[in-house]
Write a protein that holds these residues in place. Structure first.
Motif, short mmCIF file in Angstrom:
data_model
loop_
_atom_site.label_atom_id
_atom_site.label_comp_id
_atom_site.label_asym_id
_atom_site.label_seq_id
_atom_site.Cartn_x
_atom_site.Cartn_y
_atom_site.Cartn_z
N LEU A 171 42.24 49.59 17.11
CA LEU A 171 42.33 50.51 15.97
C LEU A 171 41.57 50.37 14.92
N GLY A 172 41.39 49.08 14.25
CA GLY A 172 40.32 48.65 13.34
C GLY A 172 38.97 49.00 13.44
N GLU A 173 38.49 48.95 14.66
CA GLU A 173 37.43 49.42 15.04
C GLU A 173 37.09 50.77 15.16
N GLU A 174 38.02 51.46 15.85
CA GLU A 174 37.73 52.68 16.29
C GLU A 174 37.89 53.93 14.90
N ILE A 175 38.75 53.28 13.87
CA ILE A 175 38.76 54.30 12.62
C ILE A 175 37.23 54.40 12.00
N GLY A 176 36.44 53.41 12.29
CA GLY A 176 35.04 53.26 11.70
C GLY A 176 34.33 54.12 12.67
N TRP A 177 34.15 53.54 13.80
CA TRP A 177 33.03 54.04 14.82
C TRP A 177 33.33 55.51 15.13
N ARG A 178 34.52 55.71 15.97
CA ARG A 178 34.65 56.96 16.31
C ARG A 178 35.66 57.74 15.37
N GLY A 179 36.49 57.33 14.46
CA GLY A 179 37.14 58.10 13.46
C GLY A 179 36.10 58.62 12.52
N PHE A 180 35.14 57.71 12.11
CA PHE A 180 34.29 58.22 11.03
C PHE A 180 33.01 58.62 11.48
N LEU A 181 32.18 57.65 12.07
CA LEU A 181 30.92 57.74 12.12
C LEU A 181 30.39 58.76 13.30
N ALA A 182 30.83 58.59 14.52
CA ALA A 182 30.64 59.55 15.62
C ALA A 182 30.66 61.02 15.34
N PRO A 183 31.60 61.44 14.91
CA PRO A 183 31.50 62.86 14.47
C PRO A 183 30.20 63.08 13.56
N VAL A 184 30.27 62.61 12.61
CA VAL A 184 29.05 62.84 11.55
C VAL A 184 27.69 62.82 12.17
N LEU A 185 27.56 61.76 13.11
CA LEU A 185 26.14 61.67 14.03
C LEU A 185 25.79 62.72 14.84
N VAL A 186 27.17 63.16 15.50
CA VAL A 186 27.13 64.41 16.54
C VAL A 186 26.51 65.64 15.69
N THR A 187 26.96 65.70 14.48
CA THR A 187 26.75 67.09 13.68
C THR A 187 25.19 67.04 13.40
N THR A 240 33.07 58.92 22.60
CA THR A 240 32.80 60.00 21.68
C THR A 240 33.21 61.58 22.41
N TRP A 241 32.97 61.44 23.44
CA TRP A 241 33.74 62.71 24.23
C TRP A 241 35.20 63.11 24.07
N LEU A 242 35.97 61.91 24.30
CA LEU A 242 37.32 62.08 24.02
C LEU A 242 37.60 62.05 22.70
N ARG A 243 36.79 61.85 21.64
CA ARG A 243 37.22 62.02 20.31
C ARG A 243 37.05 63.32 20.01
N LEU A 244 35.80 64.01 20.62
CA LEU A 244 35.63 65.55 20.30
C LEU A 244 36.67 66.46 21.01
N ARG A 245 36.76 66.23 22.43
CA ARG A 245 37.53 66.89 23.21
C ARG A 245 39.01 66.92 22.68
N SER A 246 39.61 65.96 22.32
CA SER A 246 40.98 65.85 21.66
C SER A 246 41.24 66.08 20.57
N GLY A 247 40.07 66.01 19.48
CA GLY A 247 40.20 66.31 18.00
C GLY A 247 41.03 65.13 17.41
N SER A 248 41.23 64.01 18.22
CA SER A 248 42.04 62.92 17.68
C SER A 248 41.25 61.48 17.84
#
Length: 316
Positions: A171-187, A240-248
């Motif tokens: 959880l500690g890593e993913e709040i940063g990498w997929r919670g914050f960073l990945a969605p911004v970079l995908v945009t 990243t796919w799971l983050r975007l597909r689920s919105g979570s």
């Protein structure tokens, strides 16, 4: 086709639609905070890099140093949101549909099983490390039980109770990498670019402990880094796919935890050495697991439009 839409939801405030690689994606109207996040993440991590390197291994302070390190990206993301006056909703806290965490749990178990069956069947490593099997029985207190029973009991406990512990660090890593960073970079870069750049940063974040501590399987540094970077880039595409597909955020957390748990605590220690070739084949620093993961990542990548469309639908 370019579209725009006024948004009022607190989860999506400050975003608008735009076109990019892979389809319609979110675009921040204001600055994203990437620089601040990365500065904080690496600055906080440097404290734990130093402590881990000083001890020479990840088990320093009984694993508390590496736990602190794994929470640095998450703390950096929360601080970035705080300093920018944003709520934490952008990090994807909602749980969403159950099918995505279940998929995230099973995918690492699947690719790890395939990879290690290949290793065992080709003689790159042997199935059933006797020392590990003996230690499982002792750890469970089942010293008189058959090996198959203690192995099955250990696996069940690992996949349930052990998963809780693994989630707490992932959880500690993913709040940063997929919670914050990945969605911004995908945009900014589209799905492919966003997932790969996130993975490259994530991989680089591991390099100090890979180069200067014992986060490797005993192979030369150039080989270990090459295999590990293929692994993290592949994993980043899937998560990243799971983050975007689920919105979570949570499916990425579950996948990260499942990967760490089954590879590091079951399949790798279950494998017996078959000579000098075995370290080059097993674990995150051998070539078999990354190659299998890359194949699975391509399957996710081929469905990238579905993930992007889900993000767009959540904003409509």
């Amino acid at each position: 086709m370019k579209r725009s839409l006024a948004l009022a939801s607190s989860d999506t405030a400050g975003y608008a639609y735009g076109s990019g690689i892979g389809g319609d994606i979110m675009v921040r109207k204001d600055r994203s905070g990437i620089g601040l996040f990365l500065l904080l993440a690496f600055a906080l991590s440097s404290v734990f890099y130093a402590l881990i390197i000083a001890t020479g291994h990840l088990g320093g302070a009984k694993g508390m140093y590496v736990t602190g390190l794994m929470w640095c990206p998450g703390i950096a993301a929360l601080l970035t949101c705080r300093l920018r006056g944003e709520g934490p909703a952008r990090l994807g806290w909602r749980w969403g549909e159950w099918r995505w965490p279940w998929l995230a749990y099973l995918v690492p178990l699947g690719y790890a099983a395939v990879a290690y069956v290949v290793i065992w069947c080709t003689g790159l490593g042997g199935f059933g490390n006797t020392e590990f099997l003996s230690s499982m029985g002792k750890a469970l207190g089942w010293t008189g039980a058959p090996v198959w029973l203690s192995s099955a009991g250990y696996f069940v406990l690992l996949g349930t109770v052990g998963m809780v512990r693994s989630l707490s660090t992932a959880l500690g890593e993913e709040i940063g990498w997929r919670g914050f960073l990945a969605p911004v970079l995908v945009t900014r870069l589209g799905f492919t670019g966003g997932a790969l750049v996130t993975g490259a940063i994530w991989g680089a974040w591991h390099l100090p402990i890979l180069l200067f501590a014992d986060y490797n399987a005993g192979t030369p540094w150039w080989f270990a880094i090459s295999c590990f970077m293929v692994l993290v880039l592949s994993s980043s595409v899937m998560m990243t796919w799971l983050r975007l597909r689920s919105g979570s955020l949570w499916p990425a957390v579950v996948m990260h935890a499942s990967h760490n748990l089954f590879i590091q605590s079951f399949f790798t220690p279950m494998t017996e050495s078959r000579g000098s070739i075995t370290p080059y084949a097993i674990d995150e620093f051998g070539f078999v697991v990354p190659l299998v993961m890359a194949t699975v990542a391509v399957m996710f990548w081929m469905k990238r439009d579905a993930a992007v469309r889900s993000t767009a639908a959540a904003l409509s």
